[in-house]
Design a protein around this motif. Structure first.
Motif, PDB file in Angstrom:
ATOM      1  N   GLU A  41      47.022  46.834  40.335  1.00  0.00           N
ATOM      2  CA  GLU A  41      45.890  46.237  41.047  1.00  0.00           C
ATOM      3  C   GLU A  41      44.794  47.283  41.127  1.00  0.00           C
ATOM      4  OE1 GLU A  41      46.783  43.964  44.744  1.00  0.00           O
ATOM      5  OE2 GLU A  41      45.127  45.200  45.486  1.00  0.00           O
TER       6      GLU A  41
ATOM      7  N   ALA B 292      58.446  34.188  43.881  1.00  0.00           N
ATOM      8  CA  ALA B 292      57.044  34.467  44.190  1.00  0.00           C
ATOM      9  C   ALA B 292      56.121  33.581  43.362  1.00  0.00           C
ATOM     10  CB  ALA B 292      56.730  35.938  43.931  1.00  0.00           C
ATOM     11  N   GLY B 294      52.740  34.242  43.402  1.00  0.00           N
ATOM     12  CA  GLY B 294      51.688  35.148  42.949  1.00  0.00           C
ATOM     13  C   GLY B 294      52.272  36.471  42.508  1.00  0.00           C
ATOM     14  N   ARG B 295      51.506  37.523  42.761  1.00  0.00           N
ATOM     15  CA  ARG B 295      51.918  38.835  42.249  1.00  0.00           C
ATOM     16  C   ARG B 295      52.805  39.628  43.186  1.00  0.00           C
ATOM     17  NH1 ARG B 295      47.772  42.081  38.525  1.00  0.00           N
ATOM     18  NH2 ARG B 295      48.043  40.750  36.718  1.00  0.00           N
ATOM     19  N   GLY B 296      53.040  39.132  44.381  1.00  0.00           N
ATOM     20  CA  GLY B 296      53.812  39.918  45.340  1.00  0.00           C
ATOM     21  C   GLY B 296      55.248  40.121  44.871  1.00  0.00           C
ATOM     22  N   ARG B 325      58.217  37.711  37.458  1.00  0.00           N
ATOM     23  CA  ARG B 325      57.630  37.554  38.787  1.00  0.00           C
ATOM     24  C   ARG B 325      58.625  38.064  39.816  1.00  0.00           C
ATOM     25  NH1 ARG B 325      58.576  31.816  37.610  1.00  0.00           N
ATOM     26  NH2 ARG B 325      60.453  31.171  38.716  1.00  0.00           N
ATOM     27  N   GLU B 345      56.015  32.546  53.383  1.00  0.00           N
ATOM     28  CA  GLU B 345      55.228  33.727  53.030  1.00  0.00           C
ATOM     29  C   GLU B 345      56.042  34.967  53.359  1.00  0.00           C
ATOM     30  OE1 GLU B 345      50.596  32.472  53.634  1.00  0.00           O
ATOM     31  OE2 GLU B 345      51.712  33.019  55.423  1.00  0.00           O
ATOM     32  N   VAL B 348      54.223  41.364  52.466  1.00  0.00           N
ATOM     33  CA  VAL B 348      54.340  42.447  51.479  1.00  0.00           C
ATOM     34  C   VAL B 348      53.320  43.524  51.849  1.00  0.00           C
ATOM     35  CG1 VAL B 348      54.193  43.062  49.031  1.00  0.00           C
ATOM     36  CG2 VAL B 348      55.108  40.829  49.694  1.00  0.00           C
ATOM     37  N   ARG B 351      50.288  42.177  53.591  1.00  0.00           N
ATOM     38  CA  ARG B 351      49.643  41.006  52.995  1.00  0.00           C
ATOM     39  C   ARG B 351      50.647  39.876  52.852  1.00  0.00           C
ATOM     40  NH1 ARG B 351      46.566  43.267  47.815  1.00  0.00           N
ATOM     41  NH2 ARG B 351      48.007  44.941  48.286  1.00  0.00           N
ATOM     42  N   ARG B 352      50.222  38.663  53.134  1.00  0.00           N
ATOM     43  CA  ARG B 352      51.124  37.524  53.004  1.00  0.00           C
ATOM     44  C   ARG B 352      51.182  37.054  51.553  1.00  0.00           C
ATOM     45  NH1 ARG B 352      52.161  34.695  57.792  1.00  0.00           N
ATOM     46  NH2 ARG B 352      52.265  36.205  59.495  1.00  0.00           N
ATOM     47  N   SER B 353      52.389  37.084  50.988  1.00  0.00           N
ATOM     48  CA  SER B 353      52.574  36.609  49.611  1.00  0.00           C
ATOM     49  C   SER B 353      53.308  35.288  49.628  1.00  0.00           C
ATOM     50  CB  SER B 353      53.415  37.604  48.812  1.00  0.00           C
ATOM     51  OG  SER B 353      52.648  38.684  48.403  1.00  0.00           O
TER      52      SER B 353
END
Lengths: 126, 368
Positions: A41, B292, B294-296, B325, B345, B348, B351-353
């Protein structure tokens, strides 16, 4: 192993100066310690950063580490290829695996970064 | 600290292969190898064949008249579901709490001979608990350092062992005696990767030549030495629990969906009363998979939320090299009423993943 035309930080980043801009990446030692990198990132171009500030994240299969801005300035580019191919950081840390370019707020700070010999001392102390 | 760690009989082989080491249950074991790395090693096991040193795993023998019957009164799974020459996944539970002291594999040689493969860190405790109640004439012997264990896993594992002249066509979870270059080995159709595979139990002094033979004979099959980092990503994709993370003294088999490894109809095994009661009442929390969106990447210990309410925590989490993932095993509160496909969620690092609740395995196994 450690290119002598680059400057380094104690956080295992390299800096390649070119005029008033530097290209930034992580060292071979850093990518080897992280293991296979799976997500990178990076900061948005245009962002103003201060030296030592966390500006991104490198996540490997086993852990996460911060990417720190080695110098103060403005982000002018980021390596978009890492979004689809984060393993470039493992395969070519000093080349294709670069991360961001920063326009220096003060070009004289580069001379204050570690040279290859000084950085090598850090890595050999483990 | 490092000096206190035990070393595998294959330690020098790993050094020669440029391994990075890490501590596992008191042993210094290879995490990954130079020129490989966890993703390449993981992929070799899914697509070709990987060879793992898992000599840190415990080995113990229970022998004497009625040994199998004795083990069956202690450990949770029903050893009478299998016959001589077969192995079984089972649990050693705490009699008072139903918590899991260890999960292990039991090899049934004969009514008077059972061989156990506990986890490295729990071997002494499993042996201690069995020995403490063993009837006269039954001995429990901890043989942790007498044997090496090499796991050969992947779709080409059979082809590789064929070249070593080892029998390979016996059934899943069964074992046979064999030799490699004259050295005795026990070949069991087991593994912890979800792939067709074998685990070789070898007297420690013969492990190095067997290891060399596997790597030399497997070159054109795409064999790779694989470290314990890849073993962890492989087992997580299967949803296999790891003791100390997804199963523990605090996490019962009912919570961890390991009830299939409990012989519920047996009159006696350690923890029976507690576990039967928990099963009837329904567990307060249960192990689910999280995938996941997304990217978390979820990691052990991270909190799981629905809105502002914490509904559980991650017990194992990693990047899935097959799915590319994040995936996790997580204990979710039954009271939250979550089921497959529910959206949750994970926190992480602040941040909420977003993640989806799934029933493992994440990747279809092909063990048979």
């Amino acid at each position: 192993m450690i290119p002598d035309d680059l400057r380094y930080t104690a956080e295992h980043e390299w800096v390649r100066p070119s005029g008033g801009t530097v290209r930034v990446g992580i060292t071979d030692f850093a990518q080897d310690s992280l293991g296979d990198i799976v997500f990178v990132e990076l900061p948005e171009p245009g962002r103003t950063v201060t030296a030592g500030e966390s500006v991104g994240e490198l996540e490997s299969t086993k852990s996460v580490s911060d990417l720190y801005a080695p110098v103060a300035g403005t982000v002018t580019a980021r390596n978009e290829a890492l979004s689809d191919a984060p393993d470039l950081v493992n395969r070519d840390p000093y080349g294709e695996g670069w991360m961001v370019e920063i326009e220096l707020a003060d070009p004289s700070v580069v001379a204050g970064l570690l040279d290859a010999a000084a950085y090598e001392k850090i890595t050999s102390q483990g | 600290m490092t000096d206190d760690l035990l070393r595998s009989p294959l330690h020098e082989k790993h050094q020669a292969l440029g391994a990075k080491f890490a501590a596992f249950g008191g042993w210094q074991m290879p995490l990954e190898y130079a020129g490989g790395g966890v993703i390449a090693e993981h992929t070799a096991v899914r697509e070709a064949v990987g060879v793992f040193d898992v000599s840190h795993l415990g080995k113990a023998t229970v022998r004497g008249p009625g040994a199998a019957e004795f083990v069956n009164r202690c450990l949770a799974n029903d050893l009478d579901r299998i016959g001589a020459g077969q192995a079984q996944y089972t649990l050693c539970c705490d009699d008072a709490t139903g918590g899991v002291v260890d999960d292990l594999i039991a090899y049934r040689y004969a009514d008077d001979h059972v061989f156990l493969i506990p986890n490295a860190a729990n071997t002494a405790e499993v042996c201690r608990r069995l020995a403490a109640v063993a009837p006269a004439g039954i001995t429990v012997t901890d043989q942790h350092r007498e044997y090496a264990i090499v796991a050969v896993q992947g779709p080409r594992s059979g082809a590789l062992l064929d070249r070593l002249g080892v029998p390979t066509d016996h059934g899943y979870m069964s074992f046979v005696d064999a030799t490699v270059d004259g050295h005795p080995v026990v070949v069991c159709r087991t593994g912890y990767t979800g792939e067709h595979g074998y685990e070789l139990v070898i007297a420690s002094q013969y492990a190095p030549p067997v290891w060399d033979a596997l790597l030399a004979q497997g070159a054109d099959l795409g064999v790779r030495p694989a470290g314990l980092a890849a073993r962890d990503t492989l087992r997580t994709e299967m949803g296999y629990p790891l003791h100390g993370q997804d199963l523990s003294m605090e996490i019962s088999p009912v919570q961890a969906r390991a009830g299939w490894a409990v012989g519920w109809k047996k009159p006696e095994f350690w923890g029976r009363a507690k576990l039967v009661a928990e099963k009837e009442a329904g567990p307060a929390r249960r192990l689910w998979g999280l995938s996941a969106s997304g990217r978390g990447i979820p990691r052990p210990g991270m909190a799981v939320y629905v809105g502002d309410t914490q509904v559980g925590r991650v017990t194992s989490g990693t990047f899935s090299p097959t799915l590319k993932r994040g995936i996790a095993l997580a204990l979710l509160d039954t009271a939250a009423g979550l089921a497959e496909d529910a959206e949750v969620e994970v926190d992480v690092r602040g941040r909420r993943s977003p993640m989806t609740v799934v029933k493992p395995p994440f990747v279809t196994p092909s063990v048979k």
